[in-house]
Design a protein around this motif. Structure first.
Motif, PDB file in Angstrom:
ATOM      1  N   GLU A 662     -20.835 -45.297  24.371  1.00 28.55           N
ATOM      2  CA  GLU A 662     -20.610 -46.434  23.476  1.00 28.55           C
ATOM      3  C   GLU A 662     -21.845 -46.648  22.620  1.00 28.55           C
ATOM      4  O   GLU A 662     -22.978 -46.653  23.126  1.00 28.55           O
ATOM      5  CB  GLU A 662     -20.323 -47.689  24.306  1.00 28.55           C
ATOM      6  CG  GLU A 662     -20.067 -48.930  23.480  1.00 28.55           C
ATOM      7  CD  GLU A 662     -19.853 -50.168  24.344  1.00 28.55           C
ATOM      8  OE1 GLU A 662     -19.606 -51.249  23.767  1.00 28.55           O
ATOM      9  OE2 GLU A 662     -19.949 -50.054  25.584  1.00 28.55           O
ATOM     10  N   VAL A 663     -21.638 -46.796  21.320  1.00 25.57           N
ATOM     11  CA  VAL A 663     -22.729 -47.176  20.420  1.00 25.57           C
ATOM     12  C   VAL A 663     -22.993 -48.663  20.604  1.00 25.57           C
ATOM     13  O   VAL A 663     -22.120 -49.494  20.314  1.00 25.57           O
ATOM     14  CB  VAL A 663     -22.383 -46.858  18.956  1.00 25.57           C
ATOM     15  CG1 VAL A 663     -23.453 -47.419  18.023  1.00 25.57           C
ATOM     16  CG2 VAL A 663     -22.250 -45.350  18.758  1.00 25.57           C
ATOM     17  N   LYS A 664     -24.163 -49.006  21.116  1.00 21.38           N
ATOM     18  CA  LYS A 664     -24.499 -50.399  21.391  1.00 21.38           C
ATOM     19  C   LYS A 664     -25.109 -51.106  20.194  1.00 21.38           C
ATOM     20  O   LYS A 664     -24.974 -52.316  20.032  1.00 21.38           O
ATOM     21  CB  LYS A 664     -25.475 -50.480  22.579  1.00 21.38           C
ATOM     22  CG  LYS A 664     -24.971 -49.819  23.852  1.00 21.38           C
ATOM     23  CD  LYS A 664     -23.745 -50.527  24.389  1.00 21.38           C
ATOM     24  CE  LYS A 664     -24.050 -51.919  24.887  1.00 21.38           C
ATOM     25  NZ  LYS A 664     -22.846 -52.556  25.494  1.00 21.38           N
ATOM     26  N   ARG A 665     -25.802 -50.315  19.344  1.00 21.73           N
ATOM     27  CA  ARG A 665     -26.509 -50.947  18.229  1.00 21.73           C
ATOM     28  C   ARG A 665     -26.793 -49.908  17.167  1.00 21.73           C
ATOM     29  O   ARG A 665     -27.044 -48.745  17.481  1.00 21.73           O
ATOM     30  CB  ARG A 665     -27.820 -51.566  18.716  1.00 21.73           C
ATOM     31  CG  ARG A 665     -28.645 -52.254  17.624  1.00 21.73           C
ATOM     32  CD  ARG A 665     -29.978 -52.703  18.178  1.00 21.73           C
ATOM     33  NE  ARG A 665     -30.848 -53.233  17.132  1.00 21.73           N
ATOM     34  CZ  ARG A 665     -32.150 -53.457  17.264  1.00 21.73           C
ATOM     35  NH1 ARG A 665     -32.738 -53.203  18.424  1.00 21.73           N
ATOM     36  NH2 ARG A 665     -32.867 -53.933  16.262  1.00 21.73           N
ATOM     37  N   VAL A 666     -26.723 -50.314  15.905  1.00 21.51           N
ATOM     38  CA  VAL A 666     -27.105 -49.475  14.783  1.00 21.51           C
ATOM     39  C   VAL A 666     -28.326 -50.102  14.120  1.00 21.51           C
ATOM     40  O   VAL A 666     -28.293 -51.262  13.707  1.00 21.51           O
ATOM     41  CB  VAL A 666     -25.965 -49.322  13.758  1.00 21.51           C
ATOM     42  CG1 VAL A 666     -26.420 -48.481  12.571  1.00 21.51           C
ATOM     43  CG2 VAL A 666     -24.746 -48.693  14.413  1.00 21.51           C
ATOM     44  N   HIS A 667     -29.428 -49.341  14.075  1.00 20.27           N
ATOM     45  CA  HIS A 667     -30.644 -49.827  13.432  1.00 20.27           C
ATOM     46  C   HIS A 667     -30.545 -49.587  11.929  1.00 20.27           C
ATOM     47  O   HIS A 667     -30.390 -48.453  11.487  1.00 20.27           O
ATOM     48  CB  HIS A 667     -31.871 -49.085  13.970  1.00 20.27           C
ATOM     49  CG  HIS A 667     -32.044 -49.186  15.453  1.00 20.27           C
ATOM     50  ND1 HIS A 667     -32.547 -50.302  16.070  1.00 20.27           N
ATOM     51  CD2 HIS A 667     -31.750 -48.321  16.456  1.00 20.27           C
ATOM     52  CE1 HIS A 667     -32.579 -50.119  17.373  1.00 20.27           C
ATOM     53  NE2 HIS A 667     -32.089 -48.919  17.639  1.00 20.27           N
ATOM     54  N   THR A 668     -30.664 -50.622  11.159  1.00 17.60           N
ATOM     55  CA  THR A 668     -30.581 -50.505   9.707  1.00 17.60           C
ATOM     56  C   THR A 668     -31.948 -50.778   9.103  1.00 17.60           C
ATOM     57  O   THR A 668     -32.473 -51.896   9.230  1.00 17.60           O
ATOM     58  CB  THR A 668     -29.564 -51.495   9.127  1.00 17.60           C
ATOM     59  OG1 THR A 668     -28.303 -51.317   9.764  1.00 17.60           O
ATOM     60  CG2 THR A 668     -29.402 -51.293   7.630  1.00 17.60           C
ATOM     61  N   PRO A 669     -32.578 -49.780   8.459  1.00 16.49           N
ATOM     62  CA  PRO A 669     -33.851 -50.038   7.782  1.00 16.49           C
ATOM     63  C   PRO A 669     -33.692 -51.142   6.740  1.00 16.49           C
ATOM     64  O   PRO A 669     -32.601 -51.314   6.165  1.00 16.49           O
ATOM     65  CB  PRO A 669     -34.175 -48.695   7.118  1.00 16.49           C
ATOM     66  CG  PRO A 669     -33.394 -47.685   7.900  1.00 16.49           C
ATOM     67  CD  PRO A 669     -32.153 -48.393   8.330  1.00 16.49           C
ATOM     68  N   PRO A 670     -34.742 -51.922   6.482  1.00 15.35           N
ATOM     69  CA  PRO A 670     -34.627 -53.046   5.537  1.00 15.35           C
ATOM     70  C   PRO A 670     -34.056 -52.653   4.184  1.00 15.35           C
ATOM     71  O   PRO A 670     -33.278 -53.409   3.592  1.00 15.35           O
ATOM     72  CB  PRO A 670     -36.079 -53.537   5.410  1.00 15.35           C
ATOM     73  CG  PRO A 670     -36.724 -53.134   6.701  1.00 15.35           C
ATOM     74  CD  PRO A 670     -36.080 -51.844   7.091  1.00 15.35           C
ATOM     75  N   SER A 671     -34.400 -51.462   3.705  1.00 13.43           N
ATOM     76  CA  SER A 671     -33.929 -51.049   2.378  1.00 13.43           C
ATOM     77  C   SER A 671     -32.445 -50.698   2.359  1.00 13.43           C
ATOM     78  O   SER A 671     -31.865 -50.518   1.290  1.00 13.43           O
ATOM     79  CB  SER A 671     -34.741 -49.847   1.894  1.00 13.43           C
ATOM     80  OG  SER A 671     -34.585 -48.757   2.784  1.00 13.43           O
ATOM     81  N   LEU A 672     -31.817 -50.591   3.563  1.00  8.97           N
ATOM     82  CA  LEU A 672     -30.410 -50.192   3.623  1.00  8.97           C
ATOM     83  C   LEU A 672     -29.501 -51.310   4.125  1.00  8.97           C
ATOM     84  O   LEU A 672     -28.330 -51.066   4.412  1.00  8.97           O
ATOM     85  CB  LEU A 672     -30.260 -48.971   4.532  1.00  8.97           C
ATOM     86  CG  LEU A 672     -30.991 -47.707   4.085  1.00  8.97           C
ATOM     87  CD1 LEU A 672     -30.768 -46.594   5.093  1.00  8.97           C
ATOM     88  CD2 LEU A 672     -30.529 -47.270   2.705  1.00  8.97           C
ATOM     89  N   VAL A 673     -30.028 -52.524   4.245  1.00 12.31           N
ATOM     90  CA  VAL A 673     -29.199 -53.641   4.675  1.00 12.31           C
ATOM     91  C   VAL A 673     -28.054 -53.825   3.687  1.00 12.31           C
ATOM     92  O   VAL A 673     -28.246 -53.843   2.469  1.00 12.31           O
ATOM     93  CB  VAL A 673     -30.041 -54.928   4.772  1.00 12.31           C
ATOM     94  CG1 VAL A 673     -29.137 -56.138   5.018  1.00 12.31           C
ATOM     95  CG2 VAL A 673     -31.060 -54.799   5.902  1.00 12.31           C
ATOM     96  N   GLY A 674     -26.848 -53.929   4.217  1.00 13.82           N
ATOM     97  CA  GLY A 674     -25.656 -54.036   3.387  1.00 13.82           C
ATOM     98  C   GLY A 674     -24.946 -52.717   3.181  1.00 13.82           C
ATOM     99  O   GLY A 674     -23.836 -52.689   2.659  1.00 13.82           O
ATOM    100  N   ARG A 675     -25.601 -51.617   3.582  1.00 13.28           N
ATOM    101  CA  ARG A 675     -24.975 -50.301   3.443  1.00 13.28           C
ATOM    102  C   ARG A 675     -24.867 -49.604   4.798  1.00 13.28           C
ATOM    103  O   ARG A 675     -25.080 -48.401   4.935  1.00 13.28           O
ATOM    104  CB  ARG A 675     -25.771 -49.448   2.446  1.00 13.28           C
ATOM    105  CG  ARG A 675     -25.413 -49.751   1.008  1.00 13.28           C
ATOM    106  CD  ARG A 675     -26.407 -49.147   0.060  1.00 13.28           C
ATOM    107  NE  ARG A 675     -27.682 -49.847   0.128  1.00 13.28           N
ATOM    108  CZ  ARG A 675     -28.851 -49.326  -0.257  1.00 13.28           C
ATOM    109  NH1 ARG A 675     -28.879 -48.115  -0.725  1.00 13.28           N
ATOM    110  NH2 ARG A 675     -29.959 -50.022  -0.174  1.00 13.28           N
ATOM    111  N   GLU A 676     -24.558 -50.399   5.816  1.00 18.73           N
ATOM    112  CA  GLU A 676     -24.444 -49.860   7.164  1.00 18.73           C
ATOM    113  C   GLU A 676     -23.362 -48.792   7.262  1.00 18.73           C
ATOM    114  O   GLU A 676     -23.483 -47.851   8.046  1.00 18.73           O
ATOM    115  CB  GLU A 676     -24.166 -50.999   8.158  1.00 18.73           C
ATOM    116  CG  GLU A 676     -25.365 -51.888   8.458  1.00 18.73           C
ATOM    117  CD  GLU A 676     -25.604 -52.938   7.377  1.00 18.73           C
ATOM    118  OE1 GLU A 676     -26.596 -53.670   7.487  1.00 18.73           O
ATOM    119  OE2 GLU A 676     -24.776 -53.015   6.432  1.00 18.73           O
TER     120      GLU A 676
END
Length: 801
Positions: A662-676
């Motif tokens: 199970e994928v528990k969490r996806v880390h999104t770099p600050p520059s990619l917030v909104g493009r998960e």
């Protein structure tokens, strides 16, 4: 950078919990029973370690602190339906997964293998206890192991192998990077005498013809030495399961020709020392079929085809030539009751692609625009990649029988140098001859590597470890390990492990472990760079896979790759109430943080890199990124029974694995917030969670009656769910559970000669049909569970002399 202090504290604090955990050793009769027990009996040899323990003076009835399956290879090499190691383990070991891919470019020609539902680069492979190098290939397509490297088990002939040890436990603290899911140790054969095996097989539809010829000879040297040599030739024919819907497609097994030579030796000198060596050479010619290009009347002219060359359309062929080299040399000796082992291992893997039955559409269009017929060369050297690894080990071990009820102390060091190269192809394989708006650049099927892709990168790592195996009483033992590693490209890490065993009764054993671990990002993941054509919902799109730390990745905001970090635990028991039956049950959990994945697609509408992609003339970009935390939980069960039945003897076994990730969490770099969704969309998440069946079970019966032997295996593959290109509201691809069966009959003419005939998938099962526009390979059957070829039959003849 390193593993968080809380993770290390977990491993150290676990020392106080030793009484709650337990372990034991699972011998050959506890995993894969065989009719000829004398042939498949595992012989404990000085200098050949059983994986999971660093104690060298074990007897055959000694317990270790982690679950290990020992899978004998003698019978599989003589009588087995599968002609390579990866497929053999796929149908004997439920926790092991290796499915041949199709429509996945170079991944069609290199079978990656993995344990416990995790990736191929999270399973460490050893040969005689020493690290085996990975392939130079990064898997970009296919339902399994996307974005990962792995180790090619099929570079080793089965006739050269005595047995395979499958450690179903995290072991990075003992063996270093990549051992998050477990360890496969390939123990090479060292028996005297010669033997030969010849085999033939094909699918029931008349294609996929397979030929194998293997020979082995072992020669005694001195009082206790051996030199063993194995040669093998394998010719696997192409299969094709295309339909009238897409008659140009070729979908099935890749054509493969392997020539392999392997050696294994142990030569004593003096009273207390041995020189040992092993290694192999393999050359592989393969040919896989790419997606078809349309002819007259299609949108592929002039963008991907030329009317003058292929008016009816064509299928390009990707023909990799793979060179694989491996050698280990070392000396072990005894000094004041210490066993000292110094060794050097070299490994090398190189893959160079020839693209044939193809064209560079931009060259053809340029020729047409300048008064020619519209002709391009029809084959190109597209370049390729190589990976080299040199590993130096110095290990010390000593058993103190007067410390408690016996204590083994081991410590040592390791130095490893790695090199990764990308080799540019000839200019015609990548050039854009007619400029924007005409024919597409590069060889169709697989554009060649460009000079800008070419790279030559190195890194070093060194490690120190300590391992203490303590028998506190005759019934209770623990094994503690610590390991420190330092990498030149991302820093250092410190990890630990505790395992324990408690024998409740003479027949019932409890076992368990807690550990932290890590996996270093491979050089292949860090530096791979290529522009290729992908087919999304059946439509071609040019994609650049940009290297980590490069201009495109930095502009997109992709951070520098670092290590994956894991925490894992196992808990289980073994029970052997009598000589006829044995039962093992083990549960496990593996948490992985910062898991490296291949991202989704970033398009020309991306605010950070859209203009860059348009300037490169591509529609999308992908990256490798530490973006996912996952949790894997599972259960392994084996039940074995042996009995006389009528005038013969019956061995039966049941082996079962259930695993969920199970994928528990996806880390999104600050520059990619909104493009998960671009970073890890639903389809890419399901490749991680559902790329292997959640359940697999094998029920086997082996009956011997005089010179005759019958072997029946019933194999259950659980359901799977993969994503679609379209995404919601289009439903995901659901693959129903399937049950297959293998059957063979062997006749022993005498003690030295036997003939086996049989069938695989005799029920002629196929995966659940899907919409071809939504599958990764563009076909109604995806390469999942047991593949897409249907039933097959085979014959083998074995002779010892």
């Amino acid at each position: 950078m390193g593993i968080k202090h809380t993770q290390l504290s977990l491993a150290i604090a676990a020392l106080g919990l030793a009484g709650s955990f337990w372990s034991g050793f699972l011998w050959a009769q506890d995993t894969v029973p065989t009719a000829d027990r004398s042939d498949d009996k595992v012989t404990r040899l000085e200098g050949v370690i059983v994986v999971g323990s660093r104690r060298y003076d074990r007897g055959s009835d000694t317990d270790t602190a982690v679950p290990v399956d020992i899978v004998p290879m003698t019978k599989a090499a003589d009588q087995g339906a599968s002609f390579d190691l990866a497929q053999t383990l796929e149908y004997t070991t439920p926790s092991f997964t290796s499915v041949r891919q199709t429509g996945a470019d170079n991944a069609d020609s290199v079978d990656s293998a993995a344990l416990r539902g995790l990736g191929s680069d999270q399973t460490l492979v050893l040969v005689n206890g020493k690290r085996l190098h990975s392939t130079s290939l990064v898997n970009l397509f296919g339902a399994r192991n996307r974005g990962m490297t792995g180790t090619d088990l099929n570079t080793i002939p089965m006739l050269a192998i005595g047995h395979v040890e499958v450690l179903r436990d995290g072991a990075a603290a003992q063996y270093g990077s990549d051992a998050i899911a477990g360890v496969l140790n390939i123990s090479l054969k060292r028996s005297q005498g010669c033997e030969a095996v010849a085999g033939y097989g094909q699918y029931s539809r008349g294609d996929g013809k397979n030929y194998i010829a293997s020979g082995y000879c072992g020669f005694g040297v001195g009082d206790d030495g051996i030199v063993a040599l194995t040669a093998e030739y394998l010719d696997r024919g192409r299969s094709n399961r295309t339909t009238e819907r897409d008659p140009l497609r070729i979908i099935g097994d890749t054509a493969v020709k392997n020539g392999t030579f392997y050696m294994n030796g142990d030569i004593p000198f003096g009273d207390t020392a041995h020189f040992y060596f092993n290694g192999g050479i393999q050359n592989r010619d393969a040919s896989s079929a790419a997606f078809a290009r349309g002819g007259l009347g299609s949108d592929d002219i002039p963008s991907r085809n030329s009317a003058a060359m292929y008016p009816d359309g064509f299928v390009p062929f990707i023909d990799p030539y793979v060179q694989d080299r491996h050698v280990t040399g070392g000396i072990w000796w005894r000094w004041n009751d210490w066993r000292i082992d110094a060794s050097q291992t070299f490994g090398y893997n190189k893959l160079i692609d020839t693209i044939r039955h193809t064209l560079n559409a931009s060259i053809a269009n340029y020729d047409l625009m300048h008064g020619g017929q519209g002709i391009s060369p029809d084959h190109f050297n597209a370049g390729g990649f190589s990976f080299g690894q040199a590993t130096t080990n110095l290990d010390f071990s000593r058993y103190f029988d007067d410390w408690f009820a016996g204590t083994n102390v081991a410590f040592g060091s390791e130095f490893r140098h790695e090199n990764y190269q990308i080799h540019a192809g000839e200019s015609g394989s990548w050039i854009d001859a007619d400029g924007p708006g005409g024919g597409n650049a590069g060889s169709q099927g697989f554009p060649g590597f460009q000079p800008v892709d070419a790279t030559d990168k190195n890194r070093n790592s060194w490690a120190l470890y300590g391992d203490f195996e303590v028998n506190w009483t005759d019934r209770f033992m623990t094994d503690q390990a610590l390991r420190y590693e330092n990498y030149s490209d991302f820093g250092s890490t410190l990890i630990g492990k505790l395992a324990g065993a408690f024998r409740v009764t003479d027949t019932f054993l409890l076992r368990g472990s807690l550990s932290t671990g890590f996996r270093a990002p491979s050089l292949q993941q860090r530096y791979f760079s290529s522009t290729f054509t992908d087919f999304i919902s059946g439509e071609p799109i040019d994609v650049v896979l940009a290297p980590n730390g490069g201009t495109v990745a930095n502009a997109a905001g992709i951070p520098k790759l670092t290590e994956e970090k894991s925490r894992s635990g196992t808990l289980g028991f073994t029970w052997k109430p009598n000589d006829a039956i044995s039962v093992t049950l083990d549960g496990y959990r593996i948490d992985i943080d910062d898991r490296i994945v291949l991202s989704g697609y970033f398009g020309t509408d991306d605010p950070n890199i859209g203009a860059i992609l348009e300037g490169l003339g591509v529609g999308s970009a992908q990256f490798f990124v530490n973006s996912v935390d996952t949790r894997t939980q599972g259960l392994d069960l084996t039940v074995n029974h042996s009995m006389d039945l009528g005038a013969g003897h019956l061995d039966s076994f049941l082996a079962f694995n259930h695993t969920t990730t199970e994928v528990k969490r996806v880390h999104t770099p600050p520059s990619l917030v909104g493009r998960e969704d671009s970073l890890l969309g639903e389809r890419d998440r399901l490749f991680i969670e559902g790329g292997a069946p959640r359940s697999k079970a094998i029920l086997g019966f082996d009956y011997t009656l005089g010179a005759w032997e019958a072997d029946l295996k019933i194999i259950y593959f659980g359901p799977m769910t993969l994503g679609t290109f379209s995404g919601p509201p289009v439903p995901n691809q659901h693959y129903a559970d399937k049950t297959s069966a293998d059957l063979s009959i062997t006749y022993n003419f005498n003690d030295n000669m036997k003939l086996t005939v049989g069938g695989q998938n005799i029920l002629d099962k196929f995966p659940t049909r899907q919409n071809p526009d939504e599958t990764d390979n563009g076909f109604m059957y995806e390469s999942v569970q047991f593949g897409l070829n249907g039933a097959a039959w085979f014959a083998r003849f074995a002779y010892k002399f």
